[in-house]
Design an enzyme around this catalytic site. Sequence first.
Site, PDB file in Angstrom:
ATOM      1  N   ASP A  81      12.909  40.707  34.476  1.00 16.72           N
ATOM      2  CA  ASP A  81      14.212  40.769  33.797  1.00 16.72           C
ATOM      3  C   ASP A  81      14.066  40.359  32.328  1.00 16.72           C
ATOM      4  O   ASP A  81      13.239  39.505  32.001  1.00 16.72           O
ATOM      5  CB  ASP A  81      15.184  39.823  34.524  1.00 16.72           C
ATOM      6  CG  ASP A  81      16.623  40.074  34.119  1.00 16.72           C
ATOM      7  OD1 ASP A  81      16.915  41.131  33.521  1.00 16.72           O
ATOM      8  OD2 ASP A  81      17.467  39.210  34.404  1.00 16.72           O
ATOM      9  N   HIS A 116      12.283  48.303  27.200  1.00 15.22           N
ATOM     10  CA  HIS A 116      11.720  48.835  28.452  1.00 15.22           C
ATOM     11  C   HIS A 116      10.276  49.288  28.241  1.00 15.22           C
ATOM     12  O   HIS A 116       9.426  49.105  29.111  1.00 15.22           O
ATOM     13  CB  HIS A 116      12.588  49.977  28.985  1.00 15.22           C
ATOM     14  CG  HIS A 116      13.937  49.496  29.467  1.00 15.22           C
ATOM     15  ND1 HIS A 116      14.096  48.405  30.292  1.00 15.22           N
ATOM     16  CD2 HIS A 116      15.199  49.954  29.222  1.00 15.22           C
ATOM     17  CE1 HIS A 116      15.378  48.212  30.544  1.00 15.22           C
ATOM     18  NE2 HIS A 116      16.064  49.136  29.896  1.00 15.22           N
ATOM     19  N   LEU A 162      -6.259  45.219  44.838  1.00 17.11           N
ATOM     20  CA  LEU A 162      -4.843  44.827  44.764  1.00 17.11           C
ATOM     21  C   LEU A 162      -3.939  45.894  45.381  1.00 17.11           C
ATOM     22  O   LEU A 162      -4.077  47.081  45.086  1.00 17.11           O
ATOM     23  CB  LEU A 162      -4.456  44.616  43.288  1.00 17.11           C
ATOM     24  CG  LEU A 162      -2.982  44.287  43.030  1.00 17.11           C
ATOM     25  CD1 LEU A 162      -2.648  42.878  43.526  1.00 17.11           C
ATOM     26  CD2 LEU A 162      -2.639  44.407  41.548  1.00 17.11           C
TER      27      LEU A 162
HETATM   28  C1  FPP Z   1      15.064  44.437  33.275  1.00 20.71           C
HETATM   29  O1  FPP Z   1      15.449  44.354  31.975  1.00 20.71           O
HETATM   30  C2  FPP Z   1      14.212  45.557  33.658  1.00 20.71           C
HETATM   31  C3  FPP Z   1      14.592  46.671  34.368  1.00 20.71           C
HETATM   32  C4  FPP Z   1      15.937  47.069  34.709  1.00 20.71           C
HETATM   33  C5  FPP Z   1      13.658  47.588  34.961  1.00 20.71           C
HETATM   34  C6  FPP Z   1      12.687  48.289  34.107  1.00 20.71           C
HETATM   35  C7  FPP Z   1      11.386  47.643  34.169  1.00 20.71           C
HETATM   36  C8  FPP Z   1      10.381  48.063  33.413  1.00 20.71           C
HETATM   37  C9  FPP Z   1      10.529  49.218  32.499  1.00 20.71           C
HETATM   38  C10 FPP Z   1       9.105  47.346  33.514  1.00 20.71           C
HETATM   39  C11 FPP Z   1       7.979  48.267  33.886  1.00 20.71           C
HETATM   40  C12 FPP Z   1       7.834  48.536  35.290  1.00 20.71           C
HETATM   41  C13 FPP Z   1       6.975  49.429  35.837  1.00 20.71           C
HETATM   42  C14 FPP Z   1       6.549  49.232  37.232  1.00 20.71           C
HETATM   43  C15 FPP Z   1       6.418  50.607  35.158  1.00 20.71           C
HETATM   44  P1  FPP Z   1      17.001  44.383  31.646  1.00 20.71           P
HETATM   45  O2  FPP Z   1      17.304  45.709  31.063  1.00 20.71           O
HETATM   46  O3  FPP Z   1      17.801  44.013  32.835  1.00 20.71           O
HETATM   47  O4  FPP Z   1      17.091  43.257  30.562  1.00 20.71           O
HETATM   48  P2  FPP Z   1      18.385  42.419  30.118  1.00 20.71           P
HETATM   49  O5  FPP Z   1      18.789  41.593  31.310  1.00 20.71           O
HETATM   50  O6  FPP Z   1      17.877  41.592  28.985  1.00 20.71           O
HETATM   51  O7  FPP Z   1      19.431  43.412  29.705  1.00 20.71           O
END
Ligand code: FPP
Length: 247
Positions: A21, A38, A132
């Site tokens: 997060d 992201h 893994l």
């Molecule tokens: C949280 O940040 C993240 C996500 C909703 C998911 C996306 C995750 C990634 C892109 C990481 C990479 C993962 C893989 C497996 C390729 P948020 O948008 O909720 O952040 P905020 O709470 O600060 O708004």
Amino acid sequence: MSQPQPVSSANKPRHVAIIMDGNGRWAQHQSLPRSAGHRAGVKAARQIVEACGRREIEVLTLFAFSSENWNRPKKEVGLLMRLFVEALQREVDTLNKNNVRLEFIGDRQSLSSALQKQIIQAEQTTRSNTGLHLIIAVAYGGEWDIVEASRRLASRAVAGELDINDIDKSLFRQELSLSGVPDPDLFIRTGGERRISNFLLWNLAYTELYFTDHLWPDFGVEALDEALDHFATRQRRFGQVPGVKPC
Ligand code: FPP
């Protein structure tokens, strides 16, 4: 690069599960669009996957997209889906070379057919790997998982293949997405919130919970080692009294 910490295998988690997060806030702090957060999140995920492999963690489960994330603005959902497709295209060969086995959990039917195809291909390519075990939760929700498991058991009971009295914890667990792996020993959530947010509701029953204020793109190898060190100090009781044999 920091060296792996001397976490003894007795105190090392077999399975680490992470809610990544804070991408959006990370971008906001740098006056960048959320998309940049992201993208930085994908880089951080790559680093943590490598580090877990080097530390001989058996299973790493990453919460990439929750059932509830579909409610984000259409543009952001589209970007996240593109990022997943791109990351898969780019990383599968390297993961395969590094003996990583990839698996996806979640409601696949809700994903685009292109992503579904890539997921199947990635799983098939890496299926015999013994290093893994990397599990990516996409379109996943703990409630969804439990409902799906219940539905499968109910349909077997209706078909007369299963006696309702035979349904117990171990049978139920076999129907869940993580049926083939040990439950997470260590749960990490970055980004400062202290909640589970519909992640692995059943499988986190006895998991050690670790919350950190690091935003996901800033969660590097040192931060991972801090979490592992913290885990190594925990005494896990699983509801029992230490040193006293159960009657
Ligand atoms: C949280 O940040 C993240 C996500 C909703 C998911 C996306 C995750 C990634 C892109 C990481 C990479 C993962 C893989 C497996 C390729 P948020 O948008 O909720 O952040 P905020 O709470 O600060 O708004």
